[in-house]
Design a protein around this motif. Structure first.
Motif, PDB file in Angstrom:
ATOM      1  N   GLN A 265       0.807  -1.231   0.000  1.00  7.89           N
ATOM      2  CA  GLN A 265       0.000   0.000   0.000  1.00  7.89           C
ATOM      3  C   GLN A 265       0.834   1.272   0.000  1.00  7.89           C
ATOM      4  O   GLN A 265       0.520   2.236  -0.726  1.00  7.89           O
ATOM      5  CB  GLN A 265      -0.934  -0.001   1.221  1.00  7.89           C
ATOM      6  N   GLU A 266       1.894   1.319   0.765  1.00  3.55           N
ATOM      7  CA  GLU A 266       2.663   2.563   0.886  1.00  3.55           C
ATOM      8  C   GLU A 266       3.249   2.982  -0.465  1.00  3.55           C
ATOM      9  O   GLU A 266       3.200   4.166  -0.841  1.00  3.55           O
ATOM     10  CB  GLU A 266       3.773   2.401   1.917  1.00  3.55           C
ATOM     11  N   LYS A 267       3.758   2.025  -1.219  1.00  7.72           N
ATOM     12  CA  LYS A 267       4.309   2.335  -2.540  1.00  7.72           C
ATOM     13  C   LYS A 267       3.201   2.772  -3.500  1.00  7.72           C
ATOM     14  O   LYS A 267       3.366   3.708  -4.285  1.00  7.72           O
ATOM     15  CB  LYS A 267       5.056   1.131  -3.100  1.00  7.72           C
TER      16      LYS A 267
ATOM     17  N   ARG B 260      -1.182  23.293   6.675  1.00  9.02           N
ATOM     18  CA  ARG B 260      -1.481  22.464   5.520  1.00  9.02           C
ATOM     19  C   ARG B 260      -2.314  21.265   5.972  1.00  9.02           C
ATOM     20  O   ARG B 260      -1.947  20.593   6.942  1.00  9.02           O
ATOM     21  CB  ARG B 260      -0.202  21.964   4.850  1.00  9.02           C
ATOM     22  N   VAL B 261      -3.405  21.008   5.270  1.00  8.82           N
ATOM     23  CA  VAL B 261      -4.257  19.857   5.579  1.00  8.82           C
ATOM     24  C   VAL B 261      -4.254  18.950   4.349  1.00  8.82           C
ATOM     25  O   VAL B 261      -4.723  19.337   3.281  1.00  8.82           O
ATOM     26  CB  VAL B 261      -5.694  20.276   5.944  1.00  8.82           C
ATOM     27  N   TYR B 262      -3.694  17.767   4.508  1.00 13.73           N
ATOM     28  CA  TYR B 262      -3.558  16.825   3.412  1.00 13.73           C
ATOM     29  C   TYR B 262      -4.633  15.730   3.494  1.00 13.73           C
ATOM     30  O   TYR B 262      -5.001  15.296   4.599  1.00 13.73           O
ATOM     31  CB  TYR B 262      -2.187  16.148   3.456  1.00 13.73           C
ATOM     32  N   ARG B 263      -5.101  15.303   2.348  1.00 18.62           N
ATOM     33  CA  ARG B 263      -5.965  14.119   2.278  1.00 18.62           C
ATOM     34  C   ARG B 263      -5.068  12.916   2.007  1.00 18.62           C
ATOM     35  O   ARG B 263      -4.328  12.897   1.007  1.00 18.62           O
ATOM     36  CB  ARG B 263      -7.002  14.259   1.171  1.00 18.62           C
ATOM     37  N   VAL B 264      -5.139  11.898   2.868  1.00 21.78           N
ATOM     38  CA  VAL B 264      -4.277  10.721   2.728  1.00 21.78           C
ATOM     39  C   VAL B 264      -5.108   9.450   2.857  1.00 21.78           C
ATOM     40  O   VAL B 264      -6.190   9.446   3.463  1.00 21.78           O
ATOM     41  CB  VAL B 264      -3.157  10.720   3.791  1.00 21.78           C
ATOM     42  N   PRO B 265      -4.630   8.336   2.287  1.00 17.90           N
ATOM     43  CA  PRO B 265      -5.354   7.065   2.435  1.00 17.90           C
ATOM     44  C   PRO B 265      -5.411   6.633   3.898  1.00 17.90           C
ATOM     45  O   PRO B 265      -4.528   6.962   4.692  1.00 17.90           O
ATOM     46  CB  PRO B 265      -4.506   6.081   1.609  1.00 17.90           C
ATOM     47  N   VAL B 266      -6.452   5.867   4.245  1.00 18.79           N
ATOM     48  CA  VAL B 266      -6.510   5.340   5.607  1.00 18.79           C
ATOM     49  C   VAL B 266      -5.482   4.237   5.802  1.00 18.79           C
ATOM     50  O   VAL B 266      -5.044   3.985   6.913  1.00 18.79           O
ATOM     51  CB  VAL B 266      -7.919   4.828   5.974  1.00 18.79           C
ATOM     52  N   GLY B 267      -5.098   3.547   4.737  1.00 20.35           N
ATOM     53  CA  GLY B 267      -4.108   2.477   4.830  1.00 20.35           C
ATOM     54  C   GLY B 267      -4.589   1.191   4.181  1.00 20.35           C
ATOM     55  O   GLY B 267      -4.386   0.957   2.992  1.00 20.35           O
ATOM     56  N   VAL B 268      -5.253   0.356   4.953  1.00 18.26           N
ATOM     57  CA  VAL B 268      -5.827  -0.888   4.437  1.00 18.26           C
ATOM     58  C   VAL B 268      -7.311  -0.933   4.810  1.00 18.26           C
ATOM     59  O   VAL B 268      -7.684  -0.609   5.943  1.00 18.26           O
ATOM     60  CB  VAL B 268      -5.108  -2.132   4.992  1.00 18.26           C
TER      61      VAL B 268
END
Length: 492
Positions: A64-66, A144-152
């Motif tokens: 996921q990280e990649k 700064r507010v970033y939108r990021v994946p939750v992970g899995v």
């Protein structure tokens, strides 16, 4: 596993897909995948164990990280190719839906259309992972507010529209940079699981990012939800199971999205276009044998047009062809299994015992239940409150709008609904007072569009999916502040 679907037999998809490999599960349990119409065994497979589940989650986490750092244009291309692949293999997917689910040609075409539209919307998500710069009350600070994946994300899907309802969470979760572990219903492991794995494998999704485990709950218990890796769980299915999953997820501080049962009401007011209302009411009840969470369970009809509506409705329903889903003329095929038949027959008998009149009562032939239409139904009856996942409907007579609201809102469910009236603003005002997550004026109760919020209230679930709501569901926000000038603290 790179050949086209129409050159493949189902046995090749009757397996686990873990870390980019097709393999047998490590459990001793053997599960048979049966055609619900004729009982033929499509394939058998060895079920996944807790060890397999752990491998699947670890695989998704590792890759996921990649994937999250992959150029969004490259990510988008994967979903564009997935749509092309589905279109190229359209007929093969129709056959899979018919054989494994008992879906008619109409149902299969409808479901495939929903899936392709959904993936097209998800393909926009990699370019929508935007952030925001916000002002600060502190001198020299930048927020700064970033939108990021939750992970899995862990996804559990049902048997009724498994291709679509699995993809409804899988595609957006992947498109927002997450890894996914998917557990389809044990009766629809191909359409709701390994078919999706095959599609994404074929179009270049990184191996290990999407994993599919096929198993029984008896083999893994609550471990799918309790596992420490997934940060979010998306479940579509029954209210009973959904409540349990919500409880387990809450104990483990997992974000949870629950799309559960329904008992939708289609309202016909005295100024309605009756022919349109009849058509919408038949479509909304009998499509895919009524095995849709949004299906119309209750028809609430004003007394001034009640007789006309009932007469036309019965005439239309009586003409629906029942039987083999492979026959292109068939509208009503089999329900998923014998257990569903038994549950439905018991509810029909309960309705008769409580005083409802089966104005139309078809026969039961194997897993095919011919249409049943009840009249003289009152809000206190079991059949007015339970979800029928079968071609059975209740018609209720009302005298005014207050009765409409009382009858519609007494249900413990609140997923979808519809109102038929020539005065659309009257319908919209009435819709605001109906306790349901979605409602449609002069249309059916079965609606799902890829860019509009989908979800219910009460026993019909928690959360919303589709469009920006799916974007929110499978991402989180991260605040990073930068102090550009030297800050003075009070303890210096």
């Amino acid at each position: 596993m790179n050949e086209r679907l129409n050159e493949m037999n189902y046995k090749e998809l009757a397996s686990q897909y873990i870390n980019g490999e097709w393999k047998d599960g490590s459990s001793d349990l053997i599960i048979e995948n049966k055609n619900p119409y004729n009982g033929e065994i499509i394939a058998t497979y060895k079920a996944a164990s807790i060890a397999d589940l752990n491998d699947a989650y670890e695989s998704a986490q590792t890759v996921q990280e990649k994937w999250a750092k992959t150029n969004p244009v490259v990510q988008r291309e994967v979903f564009d190719r997935a749509v092309d692949y589905i279109n190229e293999n359209h007929e093969a997917i129709v056959n899979i839906i018919t054989d494994e689910i008992g879906g008619t040609r109409l149902k299969a075409e409808f479901e495939i259309g929903l899936v392709t539209n959904l993936i097209k919307e998800a393909a926009t998500f990699p370019m929508r992972m935007n952030g925001t710069i916000l002002p600060s009350p502190i001198d020299g600070k930048e927020n700064r507010v970033y939108r990021v994946p939750v992970g899995v994300v862990g996804v559990i899907s049902p048997f009724n529209f498994p291709f679509f309802l699995s993809m409804k969470s899988v595609a957006p979760a992947l498109a927002t940079g997450n890894g996914v572990v998917l557990k389809p219903h044990e009766h629809t492991t191909i359409t709701g699981g390994t078919l999706i794995a095959k599609i994404f494998e074929s179009v270049g999704l990184p191996k290990g990012l999407l994993n599919v485990i096929t198993t029984e709950i008896s083999e893994i218990g609550d471990k799918f939800v309790e596992h420490p890796i997934p940060r979010a769980i998306s479940f579509t299915g029954s209210t009973k199971v959904g409540k349990h999953i919500g409880e387990v997820a809450g104990r483990n501080l997992k974000e949870v999205h629950l799309e559960l049962g329904g008992n939708s009401a289609l309202v016909v007011l005295e100024d309605a276009d009756i022919d349109l209302a009849v058509s919408a009411g038949v479509f909304s009840r009998f499509t895919h044998q009524g095995q849709i969470c949004m299906s119309t369970n209750r028809l609430i009809v004003h007394e001034d047009v009640y007789d006309e509506f009932v007469e036309k409705y019965i005439k239309t329903v009586s003409g629906l062809t029942c039987g083999d889903p492979k026959d292109p003329n068939t509208i009503i095929g089999p329900v998923i299994n014998e257990r569903q038949v038994k549950t439905t027959v018991e509810l029909i008998e309960k309705g008769i015992e409580e005083g409802a009149t089966p104005l139309l009562k078809g026969n039961v032939k194997g897993n095919v239940i011919e249409p049943v239409v009840f009249t003289d139904v009152t809000p206190d009856m079991t059949i007015a409150n339970e979800e029928f996942f079968a071609p059975v409907v209740s018609i209720m007579k009302v005298a005014n709008e207050e009765e409409v609201l009382n009858y519609a809102n007494q249900s413990p469910y609140g997923l979808s609904g519809a109102i038929h009236t020539r005065d659309v603003e009257r319908g919209a005002e009435l819709a605001k007072r109906m306790d349901t997550g979605m409602i449609h004026i002069n249309d059916g109760t079965i609606n799902d569009e890829p860019n509009v919020a989908f979800g219910g209230v009460k026993n019909s679930g928690i959360g919303r999916l589709n469009g920006e709501w799916s974007l929110d569901a499978f991402t989180t926000t991260k605040w990073i502040s930068i102090q550009h000038t030297k800050r003075v603290y009070p303890y210096s």
